[in-house]
Motif scaffolding. Structure first.
Motif, PDB file in Angstrom:
ATOM      1  N   ARG A  86       0.819  -1.213   0.000  1.00 53.46           N
ATOM      2  CA  ARG A  86       0.000   0.000   0.000  1.00 53.46           C
ATOM      3  C   ARG A  86       0.853   1.263   0.000  1.00 53.46           C
ATOM      4  O   ARG A  86       0.426   2.310  -0.477  1.00 53.46           O
ATOM      5  N   LEU A  91      -1.404   4.407  -0.846  1.00 50.80           N
ATOM      6  CA  LEU A  91      -2.712   4.171  -0.230  1.00 50.80           C
ATOM      7  C   LEU A  91      -2.520   4.287   1.271  1.00 50.80           C
ATOM      8  O   LEU A  91      -3.404   4.688   2.010  1.00 50.80           O
ATOM      9  N   MET A 124      -4.093  -2.310  -9.029  1.00 46.05           N
ATOM     10  CA  MET A 124      -3.969  -3.210  -7.890  1.00 46.05           C
ATOM     11  C   MET A 124      -5.154  -4.168  -7.838  1.00 46.05           C
ATOM     12  O   MET A 124      -6.272  -3.815  -8.188  1.00 46.05           O
ATOM     13  N   PHE A 126      -7.174  -6.794  -5.121  1.00 45.49           N
ATOM     14  CA  PHE A 126      -7.294  -6.877  -3.661  1.00 45.49           C
ATOM     15  C   PHE A 126      -7.811  -8.225  -3.193  1.00 45.49           C
ATOM     16  O   PHE A 126      -8.547  -8.908  -3.908  1.00 45.49           O
ATOM     17  N   HIS A 128     -10.065  -8.902  -0.938  1.00 44.36           N
ATOM     18  CA  HIS A 128     -11.530  -8.996  -0.871  1.00 44.36           C
ATOM     19  C   HIS A 128     -12.189  -8.296  -2.037  1.00 44.36           C
ATOM     20  O   HIS A 128     -13.263  -7.737  -1.921  1.00 44.36           O
ATOM     21  N   PHE A 129     -11.536  -8.297  -3.139  1.00 42.36           N
ATOM     22  CA  PHE A 129     -12.036  -7.861  -4.442  1.00 42.36           C
ATOM     23  C   PHE A 129     -12.315  -6.356  -4.530  1.00 42.36           C
ATOM     24  O   PHE A 129     -11.893  -5.711  -5.465  1.00 42.36           O
ATOM     25  N   GLY A 130     -13.070  -5.818  -3.554  1.00 37.91           N
ATOM     26  CA  GLY A 130     -13.363  -4.385  -3.579  1.00 37.91           C
ATOM     27  C   GLY A 130     -14.165  -3.962  -4.786  1.00 37.91           C
ATOM     28  O   GLY A 130     -13.956  -2.893  -5.351  1.00 37.91           O
ATOM     29  N   LEU A 131     -15.123  -4.796  -5.191  1.00 40.32           N
ATOM     30  CA  LEU A 131     -15.946  -4.425  -6.349  1.00 40.32           C
ATOM     31  C   LEU A 131     -17.083  -3.503  -5.913  1.00 40.32           C
ATOM     32  O   LEU A 131     -17.438  -3.453  -4.746  1.00 40.32           O
ATOM     33  N   LEU A 132     -17.643  -2.808  -6.892  1.00 38.01           N
ATOM     34  CA  LEU A 132     -18.786  -1.934  -6.608  1.00 38.01           C
ATOM     35  C   LEU A 132     -20.062  -2.739  -6.814  1.00 38.01           C
ATOM     36  O   LEU A 132     -20.398  -3.106  -7.943  1.00 38.01           O
ATOM     37  N   ARG A 191     -10.411  -5.450 -13.996  1.00 35.77           N
ATOM     38  CA  ARG A 191     -10.432  -4.023 -13.693  1.00 35.77           C
ATOM     39  C   ARG A 191      -9.005  -3.476 -13.659  1.00 35.77           C
ATOM     40  O   ARG A 191      -8.725  -2.400 -14.168  1.00 35.77           O
TER      41      ARG A 191
ATOM     42  N   THR B 253     -12.306  -1.872   1.690  1.00 35.32           N
ATOM     43  CA  THR B 253     -11.605  -2.485   0.557  1.00 35.32           C
ATOM     44  C   THR B 253     -12.020  -1.827  -0.742  1.00 35.32           C
ATOM     45  O   THR B 253     -11.189  -1.532  -1.601  1.00 35.32           O
ATOM     46  N   THR B 254     -13.324  -1.607  -0.881  1.00 35.77           N
ATOM     47  CA  THR B 254     -13.801  -1.008  -2.117  1.00 35.77           C
ATOM     48  C   THR B 254     -13.257   0.404  -2.269  1.00 35.77           C
ATOM     49  O   THR B 254     -12.864   0.815  -3.361  1.00 35.77           O
ATOM     50  N   ALA B 257      -9.719  -0.010  -3.221  1.00 37.35           N
ATOM     51  CA  ALA B 257      -9.581  -0.520  -4.576  1.00 37.35           C
ATOM     52  C   ALA B 257      -9.831   0.574  -5.588  1.00 37.35           C
ATOM     53  O   ALA B 257      -9.104   0.710  -6.574  1.00 37.35           O
TER      54      ALA B 257
END
Lengths: 357, 672, 328
Positions: A86, A91, A124, A126, A128-132, A191, B253-254, B257
């Motif tokens: 990070r 980040l 990057m 992640f 835990h995916f971090g999707l919307l 992504r 996380t989101t 990300a």
């Protein structure tokens, strides 16, 4: 599984590095910046915490990553590896040190420069995916393009290309929660790829997945690397994964570097008991190359045996070596640098079998 | 309050360990309850010796200097209003609110002279509202909307109901305009920002309306303007709190990300945080609308238009039946708005996810628009479509309600009086005597010691500040009496909450029956049931407690039910496999595991009971509530009323902070 | 779900077409009425607008609507009724939001703030409205009948025990009033040596309910009350005799030991509105009626459940002679 042989050993020098990290520190806590440079900085984590209330996440880490290399950072949880990755794109704001990506100093970049870097050069993936959740797969993939200001039609077309690249055909208009974990991480991967960055950062991307799916995804990464030749920094706590993917591996412990080296170096020549303990369970035949089992050639050695490169992994050499009556000649370039006989191979392979029973 | 939305996860029962910062540290073997008991015993001991001295009781019309100067400050503002630039500004703002409301009224609810009727009549408004319901939330909601609007008309309160809707929507609109930026600030700000906003919102929510009603009228004017602004003040906190909570809880996380993709602050907000918090924001909006509606009756005291007016009118005549119909219509409106906003949120999600055939939907809406336009035209052209003939149901319903309540009070009055006397004798009077007859230093010290015992060091600072504030504003004795009623009320609330909450959690049928009743209890104006309750219990402290319980119990019951229901089925299964009886299952598994919810329910219950302290002042409970009512009724007493209002706020904050500290120590998630 | 929407839509369309047909056969339209209103508005007279505060008690409502209806129906004024508490009403004089308070029970503090002598001069006294306010201690009728001696304050201590409640701490309970009223009950009780404790009801509604229940259930109750009040039509409370009021006996609030004085209720109006003049101002200034008159209208409203407008119209129709006197 012929990857290992295809790996390029990167002789990274700072001038041509894709990523260069120098004396990077991250200390969490009040007035952390005052600690660096004082004797306190040399304290162990527990001592530092007791004395100042601060926690050292990353301690004086330096390394270089060559263009096209897959660089794995490995450590147990709490070792600081996620903090480290990070810090690379800020980040998490590093406390001290510098990070250069494609020659640009990330640590001193302005907000605008940093945004530009994140948009165009580094992506990057992640854990835990971090999707919307409120966007379809296609719009998740196109997110990076969208915030660059790309028109909807154009970015969707571009995202659609990546969809097939990562094997998501037919799922473009699904929502993330309609996909399995593995498929979701493919979206995360897509992504990251959509912006065509030069460096991909992976933060334990497959830790949350089932073992079988994890293996598929690892192969996917290997395939993508072969096809796209992107520089990758890959964080994992799984040594197998590190050995399988990494051109080089950085082993971290309590925020510090313990060892950096090629997989065979780490397994064959662990620098201390910590690493040795770590790699003790590794099937050595899968990792060690002939270089690690050969002996000096003697004048009386048969010259009729097969010739193999010193980078060949023992397990792959085993069949040919055992089938042949003569010992294997190990070469580096044109020069014979060693001999591997059946005994040497069996020592590695059989020792393993025993260890596993 | 967010309390109603997210029940805390059931916490595993932890043994009563003395916290690190509590008194148990040195003598770890003595449990916390023993310390508390010790404090109480010591308190009673000293009380027996010093009883009746230094109680700081203040007679009816006496003032302290602080109270007098509060009053003088108000007088000065009033005297200088002609050339005070702030008041000029707020007055202009108020005039603007008035003109907006007035325009909407002439469009929808009152005759737009020279027209004998509004621009759009009854049929047109109902048709358009139904169509909107169909468009945003589907046909079920359309039916609900149509039925609600028809009920406003046939019960003869059409224009009052529409007025209430207008005031509510203007106030909610402004609340959203002001509240959303603040919610973003709360959701993205640091801890200091949050601590400050939380305290300010606590003050907004616990400050009795009667205290700021007069100043608001002073600054914004009488009628719609004053109504909109005081509704606004009350309706603002939920959206800030809940939406802020939603924004803050968007998956990190989101955020990370998407940050790593190089988004700007604004892109993060609009593309990630707001969309992902949407559901919570809708809940916040929902709660804001409910809060706005519940202000309706109070705003009528300053000529705020709406259904509150007939309710107050009926109160003046002690007309229970007359208050019931408009009161019930407020409940109808609340249920309609509640279900519509929730359904609209789900519906739009479904539409976005392709769960609806959009083309078909467009055709349906277009087709439905034809009769709507016809209805609009009719309602502008013909008197029968503009104004509904009153079929005369209201008096019949009112008579029936009157008859019922008369029968009810005649039948049960003896029993209720006996119950009141019992609770007064065994609970209310002894506790009040201890709290309010102790010298101030004794009661204060004891409260502080108890706060320390249950909440640890964390509870000490707020308790000291609040106790100091109570002393400063000079209504110590009244505050102790109010505290006593609040505590007894909370005990009753928790009794109800545990019994009914467990019943609801264990039986779907009970849940289905009780939930609408609880909704009604929360939204029906207290003025509607005040008179029957008065008839049952007389003008007493107990009546005030009953009003508080009616208002507070629904929240507490729902919280306990949700908490018990959230206990993991596998734990219950494990309990059953050991052969526990139903009683053991409730007492040894479900309740201990829902402890966090119980703590939260007690905390919220207490604040809600306290919020009704002013209503208590109207029914003979005296103390702080009466002081506030007095300040509202008589101009020369405003300073004292304001001091009483501030004291209520201080009590609320003190109790809330102690409860939070206690929850924090025992590892349960903090309230809110 | 979709099918049902379709069907519903279809039904609505059919219903709408049907009503359209019916409407075509119907009588007059709104436009006709609008035109009629416009022509009527032409001859509205010089009265203009009256902003009438409506304080929250029925007697007040009766007076306000009788004056209001005369103004709007006979003088062509536009009357805006505003439901307000007393304090808020007085604040409104200065801003033009309130023009008339038709029944004022005496607010020395407000007079100080808003009358010309000491305050900003936004309000002024417009004379008595003819009603006389009687304040005092009252008991329910059954009690007066059963124990006639209770109507003398000297005998109250005899019954103190029976007046005790859960709130009065062993003493007899005296029910104090809505805080809007001037009260000296605590002082009177202590100065007359009565074994009573004041418990404030907090609102008129609470007091009325208490008296209604006391009468119905034959319970002991004594409290602060006042006339004119609609409750007397339903429960004719009896007044307890206190030492009679004399000038100055209430000057020192702590030493009061006498009855409340009779209060001439008065009208308060906005100064600027009064200065503008007009028939509305004259009407308000000329308005005066008796307690019986007010009680009559209050009864229409509270007992008979009439709307205030209708109650006022009914009284006006029956008493046009009295109305004419105000208009002279």
């Amino acid at each position: 599984m012929s990857v290992a042989t295809e790996k390029e050993t990167a002789a990274a020098t700072s001038a041509e590095s894709a990523l260069s990290v120098r004396n990077l520190w991250k200390i969490f806590g009040p007035r952390a910046d005052r600690i660096i440079g004082t004797p306190d900085a040399q304290l162990s984590r527990a001592e530092l915490k007791a004395k100042t209330g601060c926690v050292a996440g990353v301690k004086d880490v330096s390394f270089e990553v060559a263009p096209g290399e897959v660089f794995v950072v490995m450590g147990l949880s709490g070792s600081g590896k996620s903090t480290l990755v990070r810090c690379l794109t800020r980040l998490i704001e590093p406390t001290a040190g510098s990070v250069l990506i494609d020659g640009i100093d990330v640590t001193t970049a302005s907000d605008a420069q940093l945004r530009d870097l994140r948009r165009n050069r580094v992506s990057m993936v992640f854990q835990h995916f971090g999707l919307l959740p409120h966007r379809q797969v296609i719009d998740n993939i196109a997110y990076g393009l969208e915030i660059r200001g790309m028109k909807k039609k154009e970015r969707r077309a571009k995202a659609e290309e990546v969809v097939s690249l990562v094997g998501l055909d037919g799922f473009s208009h699904s929502y993330p929660d309609q996909l399995s974990g593995g498929m979701q991480q493919r979206v995360g991967l897509a992504r990251a790829l959509a912006g065509d960055p030069s460096i991909l950062l992976f933060d334990e991307p497959f830790s949350a997945l089932d073992p079988l799916i994890r293996r598929d995804m690892q192969n996917e990464v290997i395939r993508l690397h072969r096809d796209l030749r992107k520089t990758m920094v890959f964080i994992t706590h799984d040594l197998q994964e590190a050995l399988k993917l990494g051109d080089r591996i950085l082993i971290m412990r309590d925020g510090e570097i313990v060892q950096i080296g090629r997989p065979d170096e780490v397994v064959g020549a662990p620098v201390d008991d910590y690493v040795r303990d770590f790699v003790s369970e590794v099937p050595r035949s899968h990792v060690l190359t002939l270089k690690w089992v050969m002996r000096e050639p003697r004048p009386d050695d048969s010259m009729d045996g097969p010739v193999m490169s010193c980078d060949t992994i023992v397990r792959q050499a085993a069949k040919a070596a055992l089938a042949s009556e003569h010992p294997v000649r190990v070469v580096e370039g044109d020069r014979v640098i060693g001999i591997v006989d059946d005994d040497a191979i069996l020592r590695v392979v059989v020792a393993e079998e025993e260890a596993h029973q | 309050m967010s309390a109603t939305l997210t029940p805390p996860a059931a916490a595993p029962p932890t043994p009563d360990q003395p916290g690190r910062d509590g008194p148990g540290r040195s003598i770890a073997s003595i449990p916390r309850w023993a310390w508390a008991l010790g404090v109480v015993v010591l308190w009673v001991g000293i009380w027996a010796l010093t009883k009746g001295t230094d109680t700081l009781a203040l007679a009816g019309r006496e003032h302290t200097d602080v109270q007098t100067s509060l009053g003088r400050f108000r007088d000065d503002v009033l005297a200088g209003r002609a050339d005070n630039p702030v008041i000029q500004l707020t007055y202009d703002l108020g005039a603007w609110f008035t003109s907006v409301v007035d325009w909407l009224q002439r469009m929808l609810s009152v005759p737009d002279f020279p027209r004998p009727v509004p621009q759009v009549g009854w049929l047109g408004v109902t048709a358009v509202a139904t169509w909107v319901g169909l468009a945003v939330a589907g046909w079920r909601i359309a039916v609900l909307v149509a039925a609600s609007f028809v009920s406003f008309g046939v019960f003869g309160y059409w224009s009052e109901a529409i007025d209430l809707l207008i005031v509510t929507f203007v106030a909610v609109g402004v609340s959203v305009l002001i509240g959303m930026p603040l919610a973003v600030l709360v959701g993205t700000g640091n801890r200091a920002v949050n601590a400050v906003t939380n305290t300010v919102l606590d003050i907004f929510q616990t400050m009795p309306t009667f205290v700021y009603l007069l100043p608001i009228v002073l600054f914004f004017g009488i009628g719609a303007a004053g109504a909109v602004v005081c509704t606004l003040v009350y309706a603002l906190p939920p959206i800030i709190r809940i939406a802020g909570h939603g924004i803050r809880n968007v998956s990190t996380t989101t955020i990370e990300a998407t940050d790593s993709a190089g988004q700007t602050w604004w892109q993060r907000l609009t593309k990630v945080q707001l969309p992902m918090a949407r559901k919570t924001i809708v809940v916040g909006l929902n709660q804001t609308i409910m809060a706005a509606l519940s202000m309706a009756t109070i705003a009528s005291y300053v000529d705020g238009p709406g259904l509150g007016q007939p309710v107050l009118d009926a109160l003046v005549k002690n007309d229970v039946g007359g208050a019931f119909v408009p009161g019930a219509l407020i409940v109808v409106m609340a249920v309609m708005l509640d279900r519509s906003t929730t359904a609209a949120s789900e519906y739009s999600e479904m539409a976005a996810r392709g769960g609806l055939d959009l083309r078909l939907r467009r055709i349906v809406l277009a087709a439905a628009a034809v009769p709507v336009l016809v209805a609009l035209h009719l309602s502008r052209t013909y008197p029968w479509a503009a104004e509904l003939d009153d079929p005369g149901w209201t008096p019949k319903v009112a008579d029936a309600v009157d008859g019922f309540f008369e029968w009810f009070t005649d039948t049960f009055r003896d029993a209720t009086q006996a119950f009141k006397d019992l609770v007064s004798a065994v609970l209310l009077n002894p506790l009040q005597s201890l709290l309010s007859e102790s010298p101030w230093w004794l009661a204060g010290g004891a409260i502080l010691a108890l706060a320390f015992v249950v909440g640890g060091l964390r509870a000490v600072a707020p308790t000291v500040v609040c106790l100091g504030g109570l002393l400063y504003f000079g209504l110590w004795h009244d505050a102790m009496v109010t505290l006593n009623m609040t505590l007894v009320g909370t005990v009753l609330v928790m009794l109800l909450a545990v019994v009914l909450g467990v019943a609801m959690a264990r039986s779907r049928a009970v849940d289905v029956v009780l939930r609408p009743t609880l909704d009604a209890g929360q939204t029906i104006p207290p003025f509607v049931y005040l008179i029957p309750v008065l008839a049952l219990f007389g003008p007493t402290r107990f009546t005030a407690i009953v009003a508080g319980v009616v208002y507070a119990a629904p929240v507490a019951i729902k919280l306990v039910a949700d908490g018990v229901r959230a206990v993991s089925p596998s734990t219950i299964e494990a309990g059953r496999s050991t052969g526990s009886t139903r009683w053991q299952e409730i007492v040894k598994v479900q309740l201990p595991m829902a402890r966090a919810s119980l703590v939260l329910a007690a905390n919220q219950g207490l604040l809600y009971v306290l919020a009704m302290a002013v209503i208590g002042g109207l029914v003979g409970a005296g103390a702080l509530g009466y002081d506030v009512v007095l300040g509202f009724a008589r101009s020369e007493e405003w300073g004292k009323g304001a001091a009483a209002g501030i004291s209520i706020v201080l009590l609320g904050i003190m109790v809330d902070r102690i409860a939070r500290a206690a929850a924090h120590r025992s590892g349960a998630p903090a309230a809110r | 779900m979709r099918h049902i929407s379709w069907r519903a839509t279809g039904l609505t369309s059919v219903a709408a077409s049907a009503t359209l047909l019916l409407a075509a056969c119907g009588g007059g339209t709104i436009d006709d009425e609008t035109k009629a209103n416009e022509s009527k508005a032409g001859g509205a007279g010089e009265c203009g607008e009256i902003n009438m505060a409506v304080n929250p008690w029925v007697g007040y409502e009766a007076s306000a609507y009788v004056v209001g209806r005369v103004a709007s129906e006979q003088l062509g004024c536009k009357v805006n009724y505003k439901n307000l508490k007393e304090d808020v009403s007085w604040q409104g004089f200065g801003t033009g939001e309130v023009d008339v308070v038709i029944e004022d029970w005496g607010h020395p503090d407000l007079e100080k703030k808003f009358f010309a002598e000491e305050g900003d001069g936004s309000a002024m006294d417009a004379g008595p409205n003819g009603n006389v306010g009687i304040i005092g201690w009252y008991v329910p009728p059954w009690l007066a009948e059963e124990h006639p001696d209770i109507l003398e304050h000297e005998n109250l201590n005899k019954y103190a025990e029976q007046f005790a409640t859960s709130e009065s701490g062993g003493k007899g309970q005296f029910l104090g009033a809505d805080p809007s009223y001037v009260q000296f009950d605590e002082a009177i009780i202590s100065n007359l040596g009565l074994d009573f404790k004041v418990v404030f009801s907090g609102s008129e509604a609470a007091t009325i309910t208490a008296f209604q229940q006391a009468e119905k259930n034959k319970e002991f109750l004594i409290g602060y009350f006042y006339e004119p009040q609609w409750l007397f039509a339903e429960v004719p409370l009896e007044k307890v005799a206190l030492p009679p009021y004399e000038d100055g006996c209430q000057d020192d609030p702590a030493k009061v030991a006498c009855d409340y004085p009779e209060t001439d209720l008065k009208k308060i109006v906005s100064t600027s509105w009064e200065e503008e003049g007009g028939s509305g101002v004259d009407l308000v200034k000329g308005f005066t009626w008796t307690n019986d008159d007010q009680n009559q209208v209050a009864k229409y409203i509270s007992e008979d459940g009439m709307k205030p407008e209708d109650a006022a119209d009914k009284w006006i129709a029956d008493n046009q002679d009295k109305v004419d006197a105000w208009l002279e």
